[in-house]
Write a protein that holds these residues in place. Sequence first.
Motif, PDB file in Angstrom:
ATOM      1  N   ARG A 105       0.834  -1.208   0.000  1.00  0.00           N
ATOM      2  CA  ARG A 105       0.000   0.000   0.000  1.00  0.00           C
ATOM      3  C   ARG A 105       0.868   1.256   0.000  1.00  0.00           C
ATOM      4  O   ARG A 105       0.589   2.225  -0.721  1.00  0.00           O
ATOM      5  CB  ARG A 105      -0.929  -0.023   1.213  1.00  0.00           C
ATOM      6  N   GLU A 106       1.937   1.235   0.787  1.00  0.00           N
ATOM      7  CA  GLU A 106       2.809   2.406   0.886  1.00  0.00           C
ATOM      8  C   GLU A 106       3.475   2.717  -0.456  1.00  0.00           C
ATOM      9  O   GLU A 106       3.497   3.874  -0.904  1.00  0.00           O
ATOM     10  CB  GLU A 106       3.887   2.139   1.949  1.00  0.00           C
TER      11      GLU A 106
ATOM     12  N   GLU B 166       0.847   3.957  -2.989  1.00  0.00           N
ATOM     13  CA  GLU B 166       0.415   5.326  -2.698  1.00  0.00           C
ATOM     14  C   GLU B 166       1.436   6.337  -3.212  1.00  0.00           C
ATOM     15  O   GLU B 166       1.079   7.391  -3.743  1.00  0.00           O
ATOM     16  CB  GLU B 166       0.204   5.504  -1.192  1.00  0.00           C
ATOM     17  N   LYS B 167       2.725   5.994  -3.051  1.00  0.00           N
ATOM     18  CA  LYS B 167       3.776   6.913  -3.508  1.00  0.00           C
ATOM     19  C   LYS B 167       3.786   7.048  -5.023  1.00  0.00           C
ATOM     20  O   LYS B 167       4.083   8.118  -5.562  1.00  0.00           O
ATOM     21  CB  LYS B 167       5.140   6.417  -3.020  1.00  0.00           C
TER      22      LYS B 167
ATOM     23  N   GLY C  65      -0.843   7.346  -5.987  1.00  0.00           N
ATOM     24  CA  GLY C  65      -1.793   8.120  -5.205  1.00  0.00           C
ATOM     25  C   GLY C  65      -2.612   7.232  -4.285  1.00  0.00           C
ATOM     26  O   GLY C  65      -2.746   6.022  -4.518  1.00  0.00           O
ATOM     27  N   SER C  66      -3.176   7.835  -3.255  1.00  0.00           N
ATOM     28  CA  SER C  66      -3.851   7.086  -2.203  1.00  0.00           C
ATOM     29  C   SER C  66      -5.060   6.297  -2.695  1.00  0.00           C
ATOM     30  O   SER C  66      -5.193   5.101  -2.432  1.00  0.00           O
ATOM     31  CB  SER C  66      -4.279   8.049  -1.091  1.00  0.00           C
ATOM     32  N   GLN C  67      -5.973   6.946  -3.420  1.00  0.00           N
ATOM     33  CA  GLN C  67      -7.204   6.289  -3.845  1.00  0.00           C
ATOM     34  C   GLN C  67      -6.923   5.151  -4.816  1.00  0.00           C
ATOM     35  O   GLN C  67      -7.512   4.072  -4.727  1.00  0.00           O
ATOM     36  CB  GLN C  67      -8.153   7.308  -4.500  1.00  0.00           C
TER      37      GLN C  67
ATOM     38  N   ALA D  17      -4.206   3.414  -5.037  1.00  0.00           N
ATOM     39  CA  ALA D  17      -3.575   2.329  -4.286  1.00  0.00           C
ATOM     40  C   ALA D  17      -4.619   1.493  -3.558  1.00  0.00           C
ATOM     41  O   ALA D  17      -4.564   0.254  -3.558  1.00  0.00           O
ATOM     42  CB  ALA D  17      -2.568   2.906  -3.285  1.00  0.00           C
ATOM     43  N   ILE D  18      -5.589   2.157  -2.942  1.00  0.00           N
ATOM     44  CA  ILE D  18      -6.654   1.457  -2.224  1.00  0.00           C
ATOM     45  C   ILE D  18      -7.454   0.584  -3.184  1.00  0.00           C
ATOM     46  O   ILE D  18      -7.780  -0.571  -2.884  1.00  0.00           O
ATOM     47  CB  ILE D  18      -7.576   2.461  -1.497  1.00  0.00           C
TER      48      ILE D  18
END
Length: 359
Positions: free
Chosen positions: A104-105, A108-109, A112-114, A116-117
Amino acid sequence: MAAQAKSKPSAPAGATASTGSKKPKDYKSLTGRQKAAIFLVSLGSELSAEIFKHLREDEIETLTFEIARLDTVDSEIKQAILEEFQELMAAQNFITSGGIDYARELLEKSLGSQKAIDIINRLTSSLQVRPFDFIRRTDPAHLLNFIQQEHPQTIALILAYLEPNKASVILQNLPDEIQSDVARRIATMDRTSPDVLREVERVLEKKLSTLSSEDYTAAGGVESIVEILNLVDRSSEKSIIESLEEDDPDLAEEIKKRMFVFEDIVMLDDRAIQKVMREVDTQELAKALKAVDTEVQDKIFRNMSKRAAAMLKEDMEFMGPVRLKDVEEAQQKIVSTIRRLEDSGEIVIARSGEDEIVV
């Protein structure tokens, strides 16, 4: 210049392939099966044929049906599917390297956060990533040292998520005073909520990589402890079963019924089978053999004289249809005889990890 503006650089081995790219309008309406079909078509027949070699027959039929239904596929949709595949593969590599949190980390890098989720959610649901993934890659001896001071319920939860061969090593080496308690807790375990899993993982997070699932995950149960007990040494198994018989006789009986099923008779050597045959009633044996495959029947017939085998086959033939319940009862009687003979040391049941006996 226009051509250069439209072309995309080839994606690196990481997860940056689709950063900034927009999915075509029709992309969201595609099912997973349709995406898989388009993906295979995009790869070409040779690569697709290689992939088919690793699929089950029902999966091949499903994909073949979807491929046959495909019409012309827009190049943008093909590109979007290839990008999604690359993202999922990158995420899976990250999970293998360091668990869900690590994956996930990194995602996200790069995405982006969404995004990655979304990828992690798709991956965990499709691959059924289970809790304690990092624990399953830990050496059983090290894991034993780490968890044996934990509460029996925590140990049971961890063992229920381990492969049976690793769980059996840990179970048989636990202190005697908690061994049967842990076995009982695994057998009576049903479903574990995400909150409980996260709490246990939080306790272990300093030493072990953690992962969590938003879905309730099934683990444990009688089948789980049976798989484990079938792999522990006989003395540990006997000790655990005896303790369970005192604490919960019904549960102990249910476990014993499933530990050595009639079809497992093929694991006995010829001498053991001949010993068992002398102890069982011929009519019961005829009933027991009515609903088994030819491998089991042949193993029995080979250990009888030609005349006795012929008579047994006649008994089975003239017996006609037999209720499944009667067959199972006959099989259970023979299994009980096998267990009794093993307990008295007259026969040996081969177990994983034990040395073979040479006479």
